[in-house]
Design a protein around this motif. Structure first.
Motif, PDB file in Angstrom:
ATOM      1  N   UNK A   1     103.226 126.673  82.879  1.00 27.20           N
ATOM      2  CA  UNK A   1     101.699 126.817  83.217  1.00 27.20           C
ATOM      3  C   UNK A   1     101.496 127.647  84.455  1.00 27.20           C
ATOM      4  N   UNK A   2     102.251 127.826  85.556  1.00 24.91           N
ATOM      5  CA  UNK A   2     101.823 128.610  86.560  1.00 24.91           C
ATOM      6  C   UNK A   2     101.878 130.112  86.141  1.00 24.91           C
ATOM      7  N   UNK A   3     102.908 130.282  85.594  1.00 29.11           N
ATOM      8  CA  UNK A   3     103.267 131.846  85.115  1.00 29.11           C
ATOM      9  C   UNK A   3     102.226 132.230  84.337  1.00 29.11           C
ATOM     10  N   UNK A   4     101.733 131.246  83.356  1.00 26.25           N
ATOM     11  CA  UNK A   4     100.672 131.613  82.517  1.00 26.25           C
ATOM     12  C   UNK A   4      99.265 131.847  83.249  1.00 26.25           C
ATOM     13  N   UNK A   5      99.191 131.246  84.182  1.00 28.33           N
ATOM     14  CA  UNK A   5      97.740 131.148  84.959  1.00 28.33           C
ATOM     15  C   UNK A   5      97.849 132.689  85.815  1.00 28.33           C
ATOM     16  N   UNK A   6      98.920 132.934  86.235  1.00 30.01           N
ATOM     17  CA  UNK A   6      99.177 134.115  87.017  1.00 30.01           C
ATOM     18  C   UNK A   6      99.160 135.225  86.093  1.00 30.01           C
ATOM     19  N   UNK A   7      99.616 135.335  84.812  1.00 30.39           N
ATOM     20  CA  UNK A   7      99.104 136.544  83.833  1.00 30.39           C
ATOM     21  C   UNK A   7      97.607 136.339  83.587  1.00 30.39           C
ATOM     22  N   UNK A   8      96.995 135.309  83.368  1.00 28.17           N
ATOM     23  CA  UNK A   8      95.614 135.475  83.186  1.00 28.17           C
ATOM     24  C   UNK A   8      94.793 136.068  84.353  1.00 28.17           C
ATOM     25  N   UNK A   9      95.171 135.743  85.497  1.00 25.26           N
ATOM     26  CA  UNK A   9      94.640 136.338  86.645  1.00 25.26           C
ATOM     27  C   UNK A   9      94.910 137.888  86.746  1.00 25.26           C
ATOM     28  N   UNK A  10      96.099 138.215  86.387  1.00 22.70           N
ATOM     29  CA  UNK A  10      96.413 139.736  86.378  1.00 22.70           C
ATOM     30  C   UNK A  10      95.562 140.458  85.252  1.00 22.70           C
ATOM     31  N   UNK A  11      95.433 139.720  84.055  1.00 24.44           N
ATOM     32  CA  UNK A  11      94.493 140.500  83.183  1.00 24.44           C
ATOM     33  C   UNK A  11      93.028 140.245  83.343  1.00 24.44           C
ATOM     34  N   UNK A  12      92.573 139.427  83.927  1.00 23.37           N
ATOM     35  CA  UNK A  12      91.326 139.238  84.385  1.00 23.37           C
ATOM     36  C   UNK A  12      90.778 140.309  85.713  1.00 23.37           C
ATOM     37  N   UNK A  13      91.729 140.678  86.528  1.00 23.90           N
ATOM     38  CA  UNK A  13      91.813 141.511  87.599  1.00 23.90           C
ATOM     39  C   UNK A  13      91.905 142.988  86.998  1.00 23.90           C
ATOM     40  N   UNK A  14      92.479 143.266  85.828  1.00 23.45           N
ATOM     41  CA  UNK A  14      92.633 144.560  85.322  1.00 23.45           C
ATOM     42  C   UNK A  14      91.267 144.774  84.443  1.00 23.45           C
ATOM     43  N   UNK A  15      90.945 144.033  83.678  1.00 22.18           N
ATOM     44  CA  UNK A  15      89.603 144.092  82.980  1.00 22.18           C
ATOM     45  C   UNK A  15      88.456 144.244  83.710  1.00 22.18           C
ATOM     46  N   UNK A  16      88.343 143.536  84.929  1.00 22.83           N
ATOM     47  CA  UNK A  16      87.231 143.714  85.779  1.00 22.83           C
ATOM     48  C   UNK A  16      87.137 145.038  86.543  1.00 22.83           C
ATOM     49  N   UNK A  17      88.294 145.383  87.101  1.00 17.41           N
ATOM     50  CA  UNK A  17      88.212 146.679  87.674  1.00 17.41           C
ATOM     51  C   UNK A  17      88.018 147.582  86.942  1.00 17.41           C
ATOM     52  N   UNK A  18      88.481 147.737  85.508  1.00 19.71           N
ATOM     53  CA  UNK A  18      88.112 148.747  84.353  1.00 19.71           C
ATOM     54  C   UNK A  18      86.484 148.920  84.025  1.00 19.71           C
ATOM     55  N   UNK A  19      86.073 147.585  83.899  1.00 23.54           N
ATOM     56  CA  UNK A  19      84.608 147.359  83.561  1.00 23.54           C
ATOM     57  C   UNK A  19      83.745 148.104  84.664  1.00 23.54           C
ATOM     58  N   UNK A  20      84.004 147.927  85.819  1.00 29.45           N
ATOM     59  CA  UNK A  20      83.370 148.392  87.122  1.00 29.45           C
ATOM     60  C   UNK A  20      83.334 149.957  87.058  1.00 29.45           C
ATOM     61  N   UNK A  21      84.304 150.558  86.261  1.00 30.45           N
ATOM     62  CA  UNK A  21      84.307 152.186  86.281  1.00 30.45           C
ATOM     63  C   UNK A  21      83.713 152.556  84.664  1.00 30.45           C
ATOM     64  N   UNK A  22      83.326 151.303  83.880  1.00 30.42           N
ATOM     65  CA  UNK A  22      82.895 151.991  82.667  1.00 30.42           C
ATOM     66  C   UNK A  22      81.324 151.676  82.282  1.00 30.42           C
ATOM     67  N   UNK A  23      80.634 151.155  83.272  1.00 29.78           N
ATOM     68  CA  UNK A  23      79.318 150.861  82.963  1.00 29.78           C
ATOM     69  C   UNK A  23      78.611 152.048  82.592  1.00 29.78           C
TER      70      UNK A  23
END
Length: 279
Positions: free
Chosen positions: A62-84
């Motif tokens: 469950x911890x590894x899964x949560x860390x993968x979710x966070x990595x995905x969240x960070x990636x998508x968030x940083x990309x959205x900031x560049x694509x507005x």
């Protein structure tokens, strides 16, 4: 000059290798240790994107899964900031948000309250509709000042029900639901499909993007989610070009399966995800 998205992808891989993906005796944690092809594919795949922390303790599932979710969240968030400039609006990328707080699914809160008060209704409905996606992309409603920025488009006499207007008391709109599966096992496939179908069936209004992200190295297990139609928009692999290259180098018959999923628009790389979500 390297493309910004290529660098963002590299940082995403680095975050994955620093946390959810570790190595034990040279075997990455995304491998099924009881499956030789899985071990061999995962080992070569991880070697292509960088070195994981072999000395680090393997996180609990469950911890590894949560860390993968966070990595995905960070990636998508940083990309959205560049694509507005491609999709203007007030967007946010978050974790742990129940769908009932969004405009298309706000009625589920009232349904939940009724179910609590009525045993028969609770038995009939169950709880499958109470979904909390791993990662969501939401769009906040806009103040009239933004909508009327170029000219007077709306006032108190028109467009009184749209969820885009903050003046209507609208909730945020669920723009995308992202299911994150570090690995795929048979017991997790049905859960992903069930959540997707509930998002489709229970909405009132616009259907959000419904996607899955995985680091699973075994093509047959990826296919368990990716193949078929109607459940999800697409499945995104965290390192698809590297997976294809590994399967080709190892002369795996399953390369054809991966190519079928790619050609059939059922499987794409993580770098495709933010651009697809802008649509």
């Amino acid at each position: 000059m390297r493309p910004w998205l290529l660098e963002a992808r590299r940082k995403f891989h680095a975050e994955c290798l620093a946390g959810p993906i570790t190595e034990t005796k040279g075997v990455p944690s995304i491998a099924d240790v009881s499956n030789r092809p899985s071990r061999e594919i995962a080992t070569a795949l991880v070697a292509k994107i960088g070195a994981s922390k072999s000395h680090a303790a393997k996180p609990a599932g469950q911890t590894a899964g949560a860390m993968f979710e966070t990595a995905t969240q960070n990636f998508v968030a940083s990309c959205f900031a560049q694509l507005l400039h491609l999709r203007p609006g007030s967007f946010a990328v978050e974790r742990g948000q129940a769908i009932s707080q969004f405009d298309q699914y706000g009625h589920l809160d009232a349904l939940r309250v009724l179910a609590i008060e009525n045993k028969e209704l609770r038995t009939l409905l169950g709880t499958d509709y109470l979904i909390k996606p791993d990662v969501v992309v939401l769009r906040r409603p806009e103040p009239d000042a933004n909508i009327n920025k170029q000219q007077l488009l709306v006032d108190d006499t028109v467009a009184q029900h749209t969820a885009l207007r903050e003046a209507n008391g609208a909730r945020a709109t669920l723009h995308a639901s992202i299911s994150c599966k570090l690995t795929i096992r048979s017991d997790r496939v049905q859960n992903t499909r069930s959540e997707a179908l509930n998002l489709v069936r229970n909405r009132k209004g616009r259907l959000p993007h419904i996607v899955a992200v995985t680091a699973e190295p075994t093509p047959s297990r990826i296919a368990a989610i990716a193949l078929g139609t109607g459940d999800m928009d697409c499945v995104y692999h965290f390192a698809l070009p590297e997976l294809v290259e590994t399967l080709r180098e190892q002369d795996r018959e399953t390369l054809e399966l991966v190519e079928t999923m790619i050609d059939g628009q059922r499987l794409r790389d993580i770098a495709d995800l933010p651009l697809d979500l802008i649509i």
